[in-house]
Write an enzyme that holds these catalytic residues in place. Sequence first.
Site, PDB file in Angstrom:
ATOM      1  N   GLU A  76       0.809  -1.204   0.000  1.00 41.96           N
ATOM      2  CA  GLU A  76       0.000   0.000   0.000  1.00 41.96           C
ATOM      3  C   GLU A  76       0.853   1.268   0.000  1.00 41.96           C
ATOM      4  OE1 GLU A  76      -2.516   0.626   3.336  1.00 41.96           O
ATOM      5  OE2 GLU A  76      -3.562   2.191   2.231  1.00 41.96           O
ATOM      6  N   ASP A  77       1.909   1.269   0.783  1.00 39.36           N
ATOM      7  CA  ASP A  77       2.661   2.505   0.986  1.00 39.36           C
ATOM      8  C   ASP A  77       3.992   2.574   0.241  1.00 39.36           C
ATOM      9  OD1 ASP A  77       0.623   3.238   2.610  1.00 39.36           O
ATOM     10  OD2 ASP A  77       1.635   2.743   4.490  1.00 39.36           O
ATOM     11  N   ASP A 259     -19.442  -3.396  40.878  1.00 37.47           N
ATOM     12  CA  ASP A 259     -18.780  -4.558  40.278  1.00 37.47           C
ATOM     13  C   ASP A 259     -17.498  -4.153  39.548  1.00 37.47           C
ATOM     14  OD1 ASP A 259     -20.277  -3.286  38.454  1.00 37.47           O
ATOM     15  OD2 ASP A 259     -21.119  -5.073  37.499  1.00 37.47           O
TER      16      ASP A 259
END
Length: 715
Positions: A76-77, A259
């Site tokens: 992608e890069d 709780d």
Amino acid sequence: MLRIEDITDRICSYIQGPDIPLINRAYIFSAKVHKGQTRASGEPYLTHPLEVAGILTQMKLDEITVASGLLHDTAEDTLTTIEEIKGLFGQEVAFIVDGLSKISQISFESREAEQAENYRKMILAIAKDIRVILIKLADRLHNMRTLYYLDPESKKRIAQETMDIYAPFANRLGMARIKSELEDLSFKYLEPDAYEDIVKKVEETNKIRSKIIEEAIRIVSEELKKFGINSTVYGRPKHIYSTYQKMIRKGIPYDQIFDQMGIRIITKDVKDCYAAVGVIHSLWRHVPGEFDDYIATPKPNMYQSLHTVVIGPSVQPLEFQIRTEEMNRTAEEGIAAHWRYKEKEKLESKYDKKLVWLRQLMEYVQELKDPNEFLQMMKVDLFQDEVFVFTPKGEVKGLPQNATPVDFAYSVHTDVGNHCLGAKVNGKIVPLNYKLKTSDVVEILTSANHKPSRDWLKFVKSPKAIQKIKHWLKLEEMQRSLSLGKEILDKEARNYGINYNKLYHKGMLKQAARIFFYQNIDELIADIGYGKISAKQVIHGILPKEKLKAEKEPSVVQKAVRKIVERSVHGIKIKGADDVLIRFAKCCNPVPGDRICGFITRGKGITVHRADCPNAKSISLGSERQIEVNWDTKNHSPYSVGLIVISEDRPGLLAAITTTISNQKVNIISASVNTTEYQTATSKFVIEITDIDHLTRIINSIRRISGILQVSRIR
Ligand code: MN
């Protein structure tokens, strides 16, 4: 900074004879192509794939996954191509990296239809190889950990996307640890004030809380040892966002969230889980209704555990989660725990059986063609909480919150849903819109003749039920339009001395479908039924000219027949189609003389309204087709019409009105009177008249009776 040696060391700790050269080659390649790139933090870009690979080794994933993690941003890069990765690292790695690049291009902010398509792509990528989403989640986790360095706008956008898409996804895949971290990090950037507030309060109360928990752990550990139960006991980590959600949900401030204190017990086997619960309940009083057995009834994401709440040593509620080592792994890592080295073969059948959610999602991807519908489905599916109910045979079904017996029926089988007549819950008959509760035992009553109803769509909750009901309704409407279209076309054809069957067998319908651009004959016929195309148009398209001329003068017999037919349709003349199914709209009850208009209602024939009827006006804006209709003035059969008369409340007045009506030679079909506290009476009559003039005469004569305040027609 994490080093590649740390990663290979970790792999060696959980894989026997791992393919370390593959990891090293992936590392060197990633370092080469990302060279010179930096992250927003100023660090070399390579730190990112290294950290992602590191997270993957914490999940104890295989070498292919870790190598793909190192390479996940290369396609992608950088200038690297998938082909190149395939050549260097093989088909599997290339497929995963390709899938990841595709997911990265998805923007979840885009228009709905596109967004739906994006989800679909994501699901398909996961379906082929679950490791794609595991790496994507690791990638998102590291990006969220380092989000600080981005600009404010990107921070918000990425945090929102994480909260909306990736955290729910992690949850659905049972990856509780990653889900909680993603949520806490998103929350921090989405609502910084609320986040800081809770963090501060957690710190303030930390000392007291730790003390209470330590004390409880000490007591319970000793007691477990006494009973010979081997176990590990520790305080449960707290999550900021889930605390916040609880505050919002219960509308209470932080200090009332009890709780907050949780203890986890990890045992050797299932038997010891139940034994441990017994020990805990003998030590402290347990809070009624707070015991959940997710071992017998696992959640759809495979989560298994026993939950119980007791009033602990500090007289405050204390939550215990008890489970085996294996269950704990599944609880924290979900599907990742099942994608381990040498466990691949097992995975297929395991998540096929247990990860109901993912399997259902796959089905929708295959079945749903409309992207918007698919998106709706996804939204429902990602965010819903479940209830767990039982079949009479004890089989468990997970359904969305507020699901009904109809949802249950469809979850059993489409046929059970389609013929669902009624339901019994815990032995008692309930309405079909009854809201199921966890542990209900549901039995569906079916009848072969019963069919789904459009009303069901108002209350069903599960994607499957919604989809199946819509599908059935669509089919049914198609069927009705088909038979109506066939009827209309047959009638029209008979005017030319031919009929439907002859048209069909001579291949003329096939020809017509082609001429009018239909895929097949059924579509054409259905559209005639819908009123989208007229039968006359079709006939004129296919019959030779000399045949068309034959229509002009109907024979004497035909005339007689048509006269009868016209009478049977209440004296309405319709252009083009003489006697399709006609009904008068109940909203305005038109009578001869009224200005009228007709609408072809899908699959139902023609409905006649008064032209000024508000309903007709709204219809004419909709999808139904308006057609020209006229009164057949030769026809004099009676019409029923409603009258409302408001008068003084005095004895004898009703008799006076009915006498007046009868004197006009009118039948009264029904009459009713209601008196009010203001000494007035409201009478309703349904009478039979022949035309509008007749009606006007009657109304005028009633008005002349003394004590009458108002006379009007019921619309
Ligand atoms: Mn990345």
